[in-house]
Design an enzyme around this catalytic site. Structure first.
Site, PDB file in Angstrom:
ATOM      1  N   SER A   1     -24.139 -67.513-102.039  1.00 52.75           N
ATOM      2  CA  SER A   1     -23.685 -68.522-102.562  1.00 52.75           C
ATOM      3  C   SER A   1     -23.212 -66.737-103.484  1.00 52.75           C
ATOM      4  CB  SER A   1     -23.998 -68.898-103.842  1.00 52.75           C
ATOM      5  OG  SER A   1     -23.113 -69.376-103.981  1.00 52.75           O
TER       6      SER A   1
ATOM      7  N   ASP B   1     -19.513 -78.247 -98.448  1.00 47.75           N
ATOM      8  CA  ASP B   1     -20.368 -77.308 -99.213  1.00 47.75           C
ATOM      9  C   ASP B   1     -19.294 -78.249-100.059  1.00 47.75           C
ATOM     10  OD1 ASP B   1     -19.963 -75.574-100.973  1.00 47.75           O
ATOM     11  OD2 ASP B   1     -20.619 -73.703 -99.719  1.00 47.75           O
TER      12      ASP B   1
ATOM     13  N   HIS C   1     -23.655 -77.026 -99.885  1.00 45.95           N
ATOM     14  CA  HIS C   1     -23.944 -75.318-100.459  1.00 45.95           C
ATOM     15  C   HIS C   1     -25.320 -75.131-100.300  1.00 45.95           C
ATOM     16  CE1 HIS C   1     -22.505 -72.215-103.110  1.00 45.95           C
ATOM     17  NE2 HIS C   1     -23.549 -72.456-103.942  1.00 45.95           N
TER      18      HIS C   1
END
Length: 314
Positions: A159, A243, A275
């Protein structure tokens, strides 16, 4: 008719003003979340709880901010790959220990976990420029150690960490052997329109066709899409197709940009990956993918080859 047009213009103007106010006042809170709701800034557990061999590392960022990290080794004299792990935007490194515990065993590696400024036990307040300095300090520390194979340092970012890792890999082709990027955004500019849909008409990254009139207000743009194409090292892209925070198309765009310049790129999708849990839902395939990537691009004996090259050069 005139009054309708005026009302429409006022409405649009109001949205712009509201967007500007939100960006100016809240953007750091949206991008950086060192403390999860209901928890404290401190670490809930340490590697000792999981009986891991580790070292508390204290660093100074180039601008003087005191930083904390954990260096977790598979065993004391492990010469396997060392993964420099850059975490997501929320929580602290303690929240990643369960995953790292499995990573050590599956990949037979060491893991260096950095707390960005403002996170965990590190001082300061998070910002893009500051976190880039922090990441560089962590890499410089690892590259100077004598108890690891410094030719096998791999940057692993998830991320926000993927954006951080991309910058570090680009700037340090001589210190970073490879890059792993998981569930990362093209840019915060593009994510603004995902989090607050009306902003997509006023903010966007390099691929946006809108006017981008509010881009100047974004203090942490993290334009990964403009960095990834300049990374020369091998890159592994890990994308969770479920995600719920970053649209998977962002990872596809990053891969396309990188692969256009770099033939050492690998893109792998995980159909059930969300995610934060792609490493878990991906099961054996997830770890096997990383292990094969490391075996091909960061093999054993790289330090011996580097030493021979240095001798020849002298």
């Amino acid at each position: 008719m005139v009054s309708y047009v005026n009302a429409l213009l006022y409405g649009v103007g109001g949205l712009v003003v509201a967007g500007m106010a939100l960006l100016v006042a809240l953007q750091e809170r949206l991008v950086y979340v060192p403390v999860l709701p209901g928890l404290t800034k401190s670490y809930q557990i340490t590697p000792a709880r999981l009986r891991l061999t580790y070292e508390d590392v204290w660093l100074r960022s180039p601008d003087g901010v005191r930083l904390h990290a954990w260096f977790i080794k598979l065993f004391p004299d492990c010469r396997g790959p060392t993964l420099l792990f850059f975490q997501e935007n929320a929580g602290n490194i303690a929240h990643r220990l369960e995953m790292v515990h499995i990573m050590l065993q599956k990949l037979q590696c060491n893991v260096f976990m950095l707390s960005y400024r403002g996170y965990g036990a590190s001082d300061g307040f998070p910002s893009q420029h500051g976190i880039i300095k922090d990441a560089q300090a962590a890499l410089d520390h690892l590259s100077e150690r004598t108890d690891i194979d410094t030719s096998r340092i791999v940057v692993f970012g998830r991320s926000l960490g993927g954006a951080v890792g991309s910058v570090v890999a680009k700037k340090n082709p001589d210190k970073v052997a490879a890059l792993i990027v998981e569930n990362t955004f093209t840019s915060i500019l593009d994510m603004a329109g995902v989090l607050l849909p009306f902003l997509k008409y006023f903010i966007g990254g390099s691929g946006c066709k809108g006017p981008k009139i509010l881009n100047f207000l974004v203090r942490s743009p993290w334009s990964t899409i403009d960095v990834i194409g300049e990374v020369k090292q091998p890159i592994l892209f890990l994308s969770g197709l479920q995600d719920e925070m970053i649209p998977p198309v962002h990872m596809q765009m990053l891969y396309a940009k990188a692969a256009a310049q770099n033939r050492q790129c690998v893109f792998v999708e995980f159909p059930n990956g969300m995610h934060m849990n792609t490493w878990l839902s991906g099961g054996d395939q997830y770890w096997r993918t990383i292990k094969e990537f490391l075996k091909e691009h960061v093999p054993e004996g790289r330090d011996d080859e580097s030493s021979k090259t240095d001798v020849v050069a002298k």
